[in-house]
Write a protein that holds these residues in place. Sequence first.
Motif, short mmCIF file in Angstrom:
data_model
loop_
_atom_site.label_atom_id
_atom_site.label_comp_id
_atom_site.label_asym_id
_atom_site.label_seq_id
_atom_site.Cartn_x
_atom_site.Cartn_y
_atom_site.Cartn_z
N THR A 134 8.68 1.57 5.61
CA THR A 134 7.31 1.15 5.33
C THR A 134 6.46 2.34 4.94
O THR A 134 5.67 2.28 3.98
CB THR A 134 6.69 0.44 6.55
OG1 THR A 134 7.50 -0.69 6.88
CG2 THR A 134 5.28 -0.03 6.28
N SER A 135 6.60 3.43 5.67
CA SER A 135 5.83 4.63 5.36
C SER A 135 6.20 5.18 3.99
O SER A 135 5.31 5.55 3.20
CB SER A 135 6.08 5.69 6.44
OG SER A 135 5.30 6.81 6.20
N LEU A 136 7.48 5.23 3.67
CA LEU A 136 7.91 5.71 2.36
C LEU A 136 7.41 4.80 1.24
O LEU A 136 6.99 5.28 0.18
CB LEU A 136 9.43 5.84 2.31
CG LEU A 136 10.02 7.00 3.09
CD1 LEU A 136 11.54 6.88 3.20
CD2 LEU A 136 9.63 8.33 2.47
N GLN A 137 7.40 3.49 1.47
CA GLN A 137 6.89 2.56 0.46
C GLN A 137 5.39 2.77 0.22
O GLN A 137 4.93 2.76 -0.92
CB GLN A 137 7.15 1.12 0.87
CG GLN A 137 8.60 0.72 0.76
CD GLN A 137 8.89 -0.64 1.39
OE1 GLN A 137 8.02 -1.26 1.99
NE2 GLN A 137 10.13 -1.09 1.26
N ARG A 138 4.63 2.96 1.30
CA ARG A 138 3.19 3.21 1.16
C ARG A 138 2.94 4.51 0.39
O ARG A 138 2.07 4.57 -0.47
CB ARG A 138 2.53 3.31 2.53
CG ARG A 138 2.31 2.02 3.21
CD ARG A 138 1.50 2.24 4.48
NE ARG A 138 1.43 1.03 5.24
CZ ARG A 138 1.69 0.91 6.53
NH1 ARG A 138 2.01 1.99 7.22
NH2 ARG A 138 1.62 -0.23 7.14
N LEU A 139 3.67 5.54 0.74
CA LEU A 139 3.50 6.82 0.08
C LEU A 139 3.92 6.76 -1.39
O LEU A 139 3.30 7.38 -2.25
CB LEU A 139 4.28 7.91 0.82
CG LEU A 139 3.75 8.26 2.20
CD1 LEU A 139 4.74 9.13 2.95
CD2 LEU A 139 2.41 8.93 2.10
#
Length: 177
Positions: A134-139
């Motif tokens: 999720t964090s990688l997708q947001r970034l």
Amino acid sequence: MDIKLLVKLTSRAWALDILAHLHRGVPGRQATLLAATGAGRTAFGASLQHLMALGLVARNPGHGHPLRPEFILTAEGKAAAAKADAILRAAEVSAAGLLRKSWTVPVLALAARPQRFSGFKAGLGAITDRALSTSLQRLEAQDWVAREIDLSERVPFPVYRAVNAGGEISRVAEAAV
């Protein structure tokens, strides 16, 4: 500051903002800091208590009313506050809210060099697969991280690296680690 402290520090939404404002010289009264950060009372209070538990912020002895205390940076807190201020200054103003997400800054700190998913997991330890993806997708949606497919191995795999404003934040955060 090591990666574990960075993870603990960023686990509360307003911790970086509070440290950065104290570093910039905003008076340590709760009402003043609350107005400067723009946080809600509950989230701000939780972040402030978290910083006190980490030993980065303390009550100023002899100053303030018991119900309206004044807060100061500890010796360790001064170093962390300087790094928090540098991280927030590197971010775009419009995307500063993304830095309040729990894993954003630690992931960016590791993304200074190209990393595989497993490299992030090994570096961050306690992060779950879902939280990391999720964090990688947001970034990636913010254009702070680029995802590239490495075809050099038999089985292709994605590699992530910080780019644009994420690259600047990454360099500052990596220096903090």
